[in-house]
Motif scaffolding. Structure first.
Motif, PDB file in Angstrom:
ATOM      1  N   ASP A  16      20.732  20.319  13.768  1.00  0.00           N
ATOM      2  CA  ASP A  16      21.852  20.196  13.342  1.00  0.00           C
ATOM      3  C   ASP A  16      23.291  19.141  13.406  1.00  0.00           C
ATOM      4  OD1 ASP A  16      21.121  21.692  16.034  1.00  0.00           O
ATOM      5  OD2 ASP A  16      23.667  21.773  15.578  1.00  0.00           O
ATOM      6  N   LEU A  17      22.676  19.485  15.027  1.00  0.00           N
ATOM      7  CA  LEU A  17      22.457  17.897  15.700  1.00  0.00           C
ATOM      8  C   LEU A  17      23.920  16.478  14.830  1.00  0.00           C
ATOM      9  CD1 LEU A  17      25.111  16.652  17.408  1.00  0.00           C
ATOM     10  CD2 LEU A  17      23.233  15.931  19.263  1.00  0.00           C
ATOM     11  N   VAL A  18      22.299  16.083  14.245  1.00  0.00           N
ATOM     12  CA  VAL A  18      22.483  14.800  13.452  1.00  0.00           C
ATOM     13  C   VAL A  18      23.329  15.072  11.675  1.00  0.00           C
ATOM     14  CG1 VAL A  18      20.889  13.986  11.510  1.00  0.00           C
ATOM     15  CG2 VAL A  18      20.064  14.047  14.277  1.00  0.00           C
ATOM     16  N   GLU A  19      23.473  16.236  11.659  1.00  0.00           N
ATOM     17  CA  GLU A  19      24.279  16.063  10.285  1.00  0.00           C
ATOM     18  C   GLU A  19      25.845  16.534  11.591  1.00  0.00           C
ATOM     19  OE1 GLU A  19      24.863  19.935   7.298  1.00  0.00           O
ATOM     20  OE2 GLU A  19      23.565  20.155   8.896  1.00  0.00           O
ATOM     21  N   LYS A  20      25.784  17.120  11.802  1.00  0.00           N
ATOM     22  CA  LYS A  20      27.149  17.281  12.345  1.00  0.00           C
ATOM     23  C   LYS A  20      28.159  16.146  12.682  1.00  0.00           C
ATOM     24  CE  LYS A  20      27.151  21.723  14.837  1.00  0.00           C
ATOM     25  NZ  LYS A  20      26.197  22.221  14.466  1.00  0.00           N
ATOM     26  N   ILE A  21      27.013  14.904  13.480  1.00  0.00           N
ATOM     27  CA  ILE A  21      27.408  13.260  13.673  1.00  0.00           C
ATOM     28  C   ILE A  21      28.003  13.122  12.505  1.00  0.00           C
ATOM     29  CG2 ILE A  21      27.056  11.102  14.246  1.00  0.00           C
ATOM     30  CD1 ILE A  21      24.856  12.808  16.769  1.00  0.00           C
ATOM     31  N   ASP A  22      27.003  13.394  10.777  1.00  0.00           N
ATOM     32  CA  ASP A  22      27.472  12.430   9.517  1.00  0.00           C
ATOM     33  C   ASP A  22      28.376  13.199   8.926  1.00  0.00           C
ATOM     34  OD1 ASP A  22      25.718  10.413   8.666  1.00  0.00           O
ATOM     35  OD2 ASP A  22      24.533  11.745   7.994  1.00  0.00           O
ATOM     36  N   GLN A  23      29.154  14.667   9.643  1.00  0.00           N
ATOM     37  CA  GLN A  23      30.434  15.657   8.299  1.00  0.00           C
ATOM     38  C   GLN A  23      31.136  15.136  10.147  1.00  0.00           C
ATOM     39  OE1 GLN A  23      28.570  19.317   8.186  1.00  0.00           O
ATOM     40  NE2 GLN A  23      27.778  18.827   6.692  1.00  0.00           N
TER      41      GLN A  23
END
Length: 567
Positions: free
Chosen positions: A344-351
């Protein structure tokens, strides 16, 4: 995409190329090492003089250039030589992440001595143990550590002490830093073998006394080249895939600006951030202590391009109320090591970031830094992975009887290569238990996929064995973190009379968020098998306790939480 990564990998490691790999015999074992690696950290430091007037170390309103740093390092090394320090002797460094840490470190390693990184959080008894274990000739410390050392000084009558950033009267048995740096002289000559000790960093010591890991010059140099390779190979792969433009050879290189948030007495801060920044001629921004609000202000003010710390620090930056109003557009990478970034943190960084791509590096003190690394689309595509093992490593997952397992099968990860430590100081039994014919037993449970990417499942000692079923704490933590209300969490085993162990979790919620135990269990039940859903949940009023490197103190929580208080 992964075919392009393999093609780029083969290009960069081919004969005559910068990252060409060869083998060297160390202790009767053939290990992988970079063919063109400098023999020691001394050469890396000497090469950095070419960066001259460029900013090197920034701390609050202080700025020091590479040229200024080289002058100070030469003076410190000359002073150390005057104190009787010779190649192979040890010098302990005990202080916060002040610029003086790096200056002392380069002076020690470039003259062929051995830097002993002292944990700045240690109390007197822990400091005494490490000083007795490593037997340094000199201790360089700050005011806080000097106060602790004063209480045990009678045990070290021969130890020479220098102190930095003293705010009050200096005892007559202490040499002030200003006198050290005003010592005239040039960097002493030194012949350093690649297998000589460069530094000794102490492991976390989750059980018993910490162990002093002996990091060699070969290991440290190969690590910094692995860090460089991880960036180069993924950049080249994107070019080959047509998803990025080739670099313009005429364009000036972009200045790398790193925010140093993890302690320099650990490999994450020292070997991965500081070494890599120095090799690149970049600027390193120091912090007095970790504070996400201050970190955001520094990212904006110093135009920080790289932030590599532990995952919770990246999470705290993204979740901080100031994130939206601070300019973080300079960031090109955001991530960390020390633990896997949750998907979920990977996705948050991207977003949530304008230009930053997620990245992670997986490694250990015992490998002088990273074992694997991944970033950009390769990370976004496999967010549960830590990437492939770097070129100077062999990696295999091993079954219970020591057999190498095929891709996809879960076992303990073993690695072998130049960055693996020589062993543990004064601990031959521990060395023999951890290293077999050059293979380091990482203690991590993992599997390799068909592309050679490593997927960490759990620490071997952190697994929950529930009624004969293995429950991997990291998997449960990932499920909890994917709930919007969860700010921090750790998962661990709770003793159970019927099943042997049950799943427990300590949770700290985001400010103004609310979630009940039943809601979190229902959320996990939608992502996990029923036996993996936490039976015991503790909601904490304060953030979870951490060690000096920012990792959660899981064992401390497990020992102090009462089952009767769980929900």
């Amino acid at each position: 995409m992964y075919q392009h990564l393999k093609e780029a990998w083969d290009q960069l490691t081919a004969e005559g190329q910068p990252f060409e790999v060869t083998t060297a015999e160390v202790g009767g074992v053939a290990i992988r090492t970079y063919c063109h690696a400098p023999p020691s950290l001394r050469e890396i430091w000497l090469a950095s003089a070419a960066h001259g007037a460029a900013d090197y170390l920034v701390y609050q309103d202080e700025r020091l250039s590479y040229a200024g740093a080289h002058e100070i390092v030469a003076s410190v090394a000359t002073w150390l030589q005057q104190q009787g320090v010779r190649p192979g002797d040890r010098v302990a460094i005990a202080m916060r992440n002040y610029p003086e840490w790096m200056l002392a470190y380069w002076a020690v390693t470039a003259m062929g001595a051995v830097a002993v990184g002292m944990n700045a959080w240690w109390v007197e008894s822990e400091m005494q143990f490490a000083l007795e274990d490593s037997a340094p000739k000199v201790l360089i410390c700050d005011r806080e550590r000097l106060q602790r050392f004063a209480a045990i000084r009678e045990n070290f009558p021969e130890l020479v002490v220098a102190a930095v950033r003293m705010e009050d009267a200096v005892p007559d048995w202490v040499c002030e830093w200003m006198d050290v740096v005003n010592t005239p002289g040039s960097l002493p000559e030194a012949l350093i073998d690649p297998e000589d000790d460069a530094c000794i960093f102490y492991t976390s010591g989750t059980t018993g006394r910490p162990k002093g890991a002996r990091l060699t010059h070969r290991g440290c140099v190969n690590n910094v080249l692995n860090v460089a390779f991880s960036t180069a190979v993924q950049t080249q792969a994107l070019v080959l895939a047509g998803e990025a433009e080739p670099a313009d050879p005429e364009a000036p290189p972009e200045t790398l600006v790193s925010l140093l948030a993890t302690p320099l007495f650990h490999v994450t801060g020292n070997n991965c951030v500081a070494h890599a920044t120095t090799v690149a001629g970049g600027c390193m921004v120091h912090m007095y202590k970790w504070d996400p609000e201050e970190a955001l202000a520094l990212i904006e003010r110093e135009r920080v391009t790289v932030f590599n710390a532990v995952p919770m620090m990246a999470r705290e930056i993204l979740m901080h109320p100031d994130f939206e109003r601070r300019d973080t557009s300079s960031l090109k990478t955001l991530g960390g090591g020390g633990a896997a970034l949750q998907p979920d943190l990977v996705e948050k960084i991207d977003q949530l970031t304008a230009n930053a791509r997620p990245n992670t590096g997986y490694g250990m003190t015992e490998t002088c830094g990273i074992i694997a690394a991944v970033s950009s689309v390769f990370f976004s595509n496999k967010p549960a992975s830590v990437g492939p093992a770097m070129p100077t490593f062999e990696a295999q997952c091993v079954g219970p009887t020591g057999e190498a397992l095929p891709p996809g099968e879960i076992g303990e990860l073993w690695v072998r290569g130049a960055p693996v430590i020589k062993g543990y100081l004064n601990r031959p039994e521990a060395t023999a238990e951890s290293i077999t014919e050059g293979w380091l037993h990482t203690g991590d449970i993992a599997y390799l996929d068909e592309d050679g990417f490593i997927f960490l499942v759990d620490r071997a000692k952190d697994m929950v064995l529930r009624g004969g079923e293995n429950v991997y704490c990291a998997e449960v933590e990932n499920a909890l973190f994917s709930h919007d209300s969860v700010a921090e969490c750790v998962v661990f085993a709770v003793a159970d009379d019927r099943l042997g162990e049950e799943v427990g979790a300590a949770v700290y919620l985001n400010e103004d968020a609310s979630a009940s135990a039943d809601q979190l269990r229902a959320h996990c039940a939608g992502l996990l098998a029923p036996f993996k859903v936490p039976r015991y949940l503790w909601f904490l009023d304060d953030p979870l306790p951490r060690n000096a490197n920012g990792k959660f103190l899981k064992r401390e929580l497990r020992e102090h939480l009462d089952v009767g208080d769980a929900q």
